[in-house]
Design a protein around this motif. Structure first.
Motif, PDB file in Angstrom:
ATOM      1  N   ASP A 237       0.829  -1.212   0.000  1.00 46.45           N
ATOM      2  CA  ASP A 237       0.000   0.000   0.000  1.00 46.45           C
ATOM      3  C   ASP A 237       0.859   1.256   0.000  1.00 46.45           C
ATOM      4  O   ASP A 237       0.489   2.264  -0.598  1.00 46.45           O
ATOM      5  CB  ASP A 237      -0.927   0.002   1.211  1.00 46.45           C
ATOM      6  CG  ASP A 237      -1.959  -1.107   1.150  1.00 46.45           C
ATOM      7  OD1 ASP A 237      -2.299  -1.536   0.028  1.00 46.45           O
ATOM      8  OD2 ASP A 237      -2.419  -1.548   2.215  1.00 46.45           O
ATOM      9  N   SER A 238       2.003   1.199   0.681  1.00 44.98           N
ATOM     10  CA  SER A 238       2.890   2.359   0.717  1.00 44.98           C
ATOM     11  C   SER A 238       3.390   2.712  -0.682  1.00 44.98           C
ATOM     12  O   SER A 238       3.463   3.890  -1.053  1.00 44.98           O
ATOM     13  CB  SER A 238       4.077   2.079   1.638  1.00 44.98           C
ATOM     14  OG  SER A 238       4.973   3.163   1.662  1.00 44.98           O
ATOM     15  N   ILE A 239       3.727   1.689  -1.475  1.00 45.02           N
ATOM     16  CA  ILE A 239       4.192   1.938  -2.847  1.00 45.02           C
ATOM     17  C   ILE A 239       3.089   2.595  -3.665  1.00 45.02           C
ATOM     18  O   ILE A 239       3.334   3.550  -4.413  1.00 45.02           O
ATOM     19  CB  ILE A 239       4.659   0.615  -3.487  1.00 45.02           C
ATOM     20  CG1 ILE A 239       5.935   0.135  -2.798  1.00 45.02           C
ATOM     21  CG2 ILE A 239       4.890   0.790  -4.989  1.00 45.02           C
ATOM     22  CD1 ILE A 239       6.378  -1.251  -3.210  1.00 45.02           C
ATOM     23  N   ARG A 240       1.868   2.095  -3.538  1.00 47.15           N
ATOM     24  CA  ARG A 240       0.749   2.709  -4.258  1.00 47.15           C
ATOM     25  C   ARG A 240       0.543   4.150  -3.789  1.00 47.15           C
ATOM     26  O   ARG A 240       0.252   5.040  -4.600  1.00 47.15           O
ATOM     27  CB  ARG A 240      -0.517   1.884  -4.051  1.00 47.15           C
ATOM     28  CG  ARG A 240      -0.526   0.555  -4.765  1.00 47.15           C
ATOM     29  CD  ARG A 240      -1.902  -0.060  -4.790  1.00 47.15           C
ATOM     30  NE  ARG A 240      -2.326  -0.493  -3.480  1.00 47.15           N
ATOM     31  CZ  ARG A 240      -2.427  -1.768  -3.100  1.00 47.15           C
ATOM     32  NH1 ARG A 240      -2.118  -2.721  -3.952  1.00 47.15           N
ATOM     33  NH2 ARG A 240      -2.829  -2.090  -1.896  1.00 47.15           N
ATOM     34  N   PHE A 241       0.673   4.374  -2.499  1.00 48.04           N
ATOM     35  CA  PHE A 241       0.516   5.703  -1.892  1.00 48.04           C
ATOM     36  C   PHE A 241       1.517   6.684  -2.497  1.00 48.04           C
ATOM     37  O   PHE A 241       1.173   7.795  -2.914  1.00 48.04           O
ATOM     38  CB  PHE A 241       0.723   5.554  -0.387  1.00 48.04           C
ATOM     39  CG  PHE A 241       0.108   6.635   0.454  1.00 48.04           C
ATOM     40  CD1 PHE A 241      -1.257   6.765   0.563  1.00 48.04           C
ATOM     41  CD2 PHE A 241       0.920   7.505   1.175  1.00 48.04           C
ATOM     42  CE1 PHE A 241      -1.825   7.744   1.366  1.00 48.04           C
ATOM     43  CE2 PHE A 241       0.365   8.483   1.970  1.00 48.04           C
ATOM     44  CZ  PHE A 241      -1.010   8.605   2.069  1.00 48.04           C
ATOM     45  N   ILE A 242       2.786   6.260  -2.548  1.00 52.59           N
ATOM     46  CA  ILE A 242       3.849   7.113  -3.096  1.00 52.59           C
ATOM     47  C   ILE A 242       3.610   7.396  -4.574  1.00 52.59           C
ATOM     48  O   ILE A 242       3.705   8.545  -5.037  1.00 52.59           O
ATOM     49  CB  ILE A 242       5.224   6.443  -2.901  1.00 52.59           C
ATOM     50  CG1 ILE A 242       5.567   6.345  -1.419  1.00 52.59           C
ATOM     51  CG2 ILE A 242       6.316   7.211  -3.642  1.00 52.59           C
ATOM     52  CD1 ILE A 242       6.769   5.452  -1.135  1.00 52.59           C
ATOM     53  N   ALA A 243       3.308   6.346  -5.336  1.00 54.84           N
ATOM     54  CA  ALA A 243       3.120   6.503  -6.782  1.00 54.84           C
ATOM     55  C   ALA A 243       1.946   7.421  -7.090  1.00 54.84           C
ATOM     56  O   ALA A 243       2.038   8.293  -7.974  1.00 54.84           O
ATOM     57  CB  ALA A 243       2.914   5.141  -7.430  1.00 54.84           C
ATOM     58  N   MET A 244       0.839   7.250  -6.386  1.00 53.43           N
ATOM     59  CA  MET A 244      -0.331   8.081  -6.642  1.00 53.43           C
ATOM     60  C   MET A 244      -0.045   9.542  -6.306  1.00 53.43           C
ATOM     61  O   MET A 244      -0.398  10.451  -7.070  1.00 53.43           O
ATOM     62  CB  MET A 244      -1.520   7.581  -5.819  1.00 53.43           C
ATOM     63  CG  MET A 244      -2.821   8.309  -6.119  1.00 53.43           C
ATOM     64  SD  MET A 244      -4.207   7.648  -5.172  1.00 53.43           S
ATOM     65  CE  MET A 244      -4.298   5.984  -5.839  1.00 53.43           C
ATOM     66  N   SER A 245       0.632   9.773  -5.178  1.00 52.70           N
ATOM     67  CA  SER A 245       0.986  11.141  -4.804  1.00 52.70           C
ATOM     68  C   SER A 245       1.878  11.785  -5.862  1.00 52.70           C
ATOM     69  O   SER A 245       1.688  12.950  -6.233  1.00 52.70           O
ATOM     70  CB  SER A 245       1.701  11.129  -3.445  1.00 52.70           C
ATOM     71  OG  SER A 245       2.244  12.383  -3.139  1.00 52.70           O
ATOM     72  N   PHE A 246       2.855  11.022  -6.362  1.00 57.76           N
ATOM     73  CA  PHE A 246       3.775  11.538  -7.372  1.00 57.76           C
ATOM     74  C   PHE A 246       3.050  11.905  -8.662  1.00 57.76           C
ATOM     75  O   PHE A 246       3.290  12.968  -9.250  1.00 57.76           O
ATOM     76  CB  PHE A 246       4.857  10.489  -7.639  1.00 57.76           C
ATOM     77  CG  PHE A 246       5.837  10.868  -8.724  1.00 57.76           C
ATOM     78  CD1 PHE A 246       6.817  11.808  -8.502  1.00 57.76           C
ATOM     79  CD2 PHE A 246       5.775  10.256  -9.978  1.00 57.76           C
ATOM     80  CE1 PHE A 246       7.720  12.149  -9.503  1.00 57.76           C
ATOM     81  CE2 PHE A 246       6.671  10.584 -10.972  1.00 57.76           C
ATOM     82  CZ  PHE A 246       7.645  11.534 -10.734  1.00 57.76           C
ATOM     83  N   ILE A 247       2.145  11.035  -9.109  1.00 55.17           N
ATOM     84  CA  ILE A 247       1.420  11.303 -10.352  1.00 55.17           C
ATOM     85  C   ILE A 247       0.491  12.496 -10.182  1.00 55.17           C
ATOM     86  O   ILE A 247       0.408  13.364 -11.070  1.00 55.17           O
ATOM     87  CB  ILE A 247       0.638  10.055 -10.800  1.00 55.17           C
ATOM     88  CG1 ILE A 247       1.616   8.978 -11.292  1.00 55.17           C
ATOM     89  CG2 ILE A 247      -0.355  10.394 -11.904  1.00 55.17           C
ATOM     90  CD1 ILE A 247       2.433   9.372 -12.504  1.00 55.17           C
ATOM     91  N   PHE A 248      -0.212  12.576  -9.060  1.00 57.12           N
ATOM     92  CA  PHE A 248      -1.098  13.718  -8.823  1.00 57.12           C
ATOM     93  C   PHE A 248      -0.302  15.019  -8.862  1.00 57.12           C
ATOM     94  O   PHE A 248      -0.721  16.009  -9.479  1.00 57.12           O
ATOM     95  CB  PHE A 248      -1.798  13.584  -7.472  1.00 57.12           C
ATOM     96  CG  PHE A 248      -2.953  12.618  -7.484  1.00 57.12           C
ATOM     97  CD1 PHE A 248      -3.425  12.067  -8.655  1.00 57.12           C
ATOM     98  CD2 PHE A 248      -3.571  12.247  -6.296  1.00 57.12           C
ATOM     99  CE1 PHE A 248      -4.483  11.175  -8.675  1.00 57.12           C
ATOM    100  CE2 PHE A 248      -4.640  11.365  -6.294  1.00 57.12           C
ATOM    101  CZ  PHE A 248      -5.091  10.830  -7.486  1.00 57.12           C
ATOM    102  N   ALA A 249       0.851  15.037  -8.190  1.00 62.37           N
ATOM    103  CA  ALA A 249       1.678  16.248  -8.176  1.00 62.37           C
ATOM    104  C   ALA A 249       2.222  16.571  -9.562  1.00 62.37           C
ATOM    105  O   ALA A 249       2.326  17.743  -9.947  1.00 62.37           O
ATOM    106  CB  ALA A 249       2.819  16.079  -7.176  1.00 62.37           C
TER     107      ALA A 249
END
Length: 286
Positions: A237-249
């Motif tokens: 879940d942490s990896i998904r969390f990081i990836a989603m935050s990066f793409i949104f930004a």
């Protein structure tokens, strides 16, 4: 991806679902071609013997295996123009700029305050050769532009800064983005919240966009271990969390050409790489 990692993913249901999909699509294509051939040469298909049909099935199975075989997890994006990779290995062996997770007091003393095997402890050992004074000077220079929010009575550093404070250190031709996503209590126990991590990542991406000049950045899996979030934010879940935050930004401003999420070898065994690949691909539509 290691051979052991590939064998692990082959045992998962997702692999066999992909295998079946590719195999049936290949068989379907061959069937269509045979149908067209039958129109041109009536009754020719009825003369085909079992060995030929077996060869067709083996060919379809080979095609499905090649298409479904686990590969290193990566996904390129056109909007924004960037890439995310999941890398198994040692964070400090990466050639990229690095993200270093810290607490809001930016403690540096080991072993009584900072665990030697934590990312902060390795940062001190492998980048600063255990020179605490040199690291503290660089941190203090970066913190000079941030206003403290209070004090805490505990061993080690006592000045607290806001969650999400980022200090960028340029050392040996690399940028180290020291982001405070956890807080220390009076007993020097580190804690973090999902909201705090999300806000910290938002601040991190802004700093990376401003300072990294587009160069790749590597980040470890955050939220577990000493941050005491491993039960509600495991590595997957942490990896998904990081990836989603990066793409949104990245939708709002260019951050960097590539983000590498670095996973320790001992954590890889608990990950479903095929699911993570599917998740990264789904972010194209976010």
């Amino acid at each position: 991806m290691s051979k052991l990692g590939a064998l692990r993913d082959i045992r998962r249901f997702r692999f066999w679902g992909m295998f079946a999909t590719h195999m049936f699509s290949c068989v379907g294509l061959i069937a269509v071609l045979f149908g067209l051939y039958d129109v041109l040469e009536p009754n020719a298909i009825s003369k085909i013997h079992f060995p030929f049909l077996l060869a067709v099935l083996l060919l379809a199975a080979l095609y499905a295996a090649i298409r479904s075989y686990p590969r290193p997890v990566s996904q390129a994006y056109s909007k924004p123009n960037t890439e995310i990779r999941i890398v198994e290995g040692d964070l400090f062996s990466q050639e990229d700029n690095l993200v270093i997770g810290m607490t809001t007091t930016f403690d540096s003393q080991i072993p009584h305050v900072i665990h030697p095997h934590s990312i902060q402890g390795q940062f001190l050992h492998r980048v600063y050769s255990n020179d605490v004074a040199a690291l503290d000077i660089d941190l203090e220079q970066g913190l000079a532009q941030h206003r403290p929010i209070g004090q805490i009575e505990k061993p080690g550093k006592k000045t607290r800064y806001a969650t999400g404070t980022v200090v960028t250190i340029q050392h040996q031709r690399k940028h180290y983005f020291c982001v405070a996503y956890g807080e220390m209590d009076e007993a020097n126990q580190a804690h973090a919240t999902m909201d705090g991590i999300w806000r910290s990542l938002e601040n991190l991406w802004r700093e990376v966009g401003a300072r990294a000049n587009g160069d790749p950045v590597a980040i470890p899996v955050v939220g577990g271990g000493l941050a005491r979030l491993s039960q509600i934010l495991p590595a997957q879940d942490s990896i998904r969390f990081i990836a989603m935050s990066f793409i949104f930004a990245s939708r709002h401003a260019r951050i960097c050409d590539r983000l590498d999420i670095v996973v320790r070898p001992e954590d890889v065994e608990r990950l479903d790489m095929l699911e993570l690949q599917a998740f990264l691909k789904s972010l194209q539509d976010v």
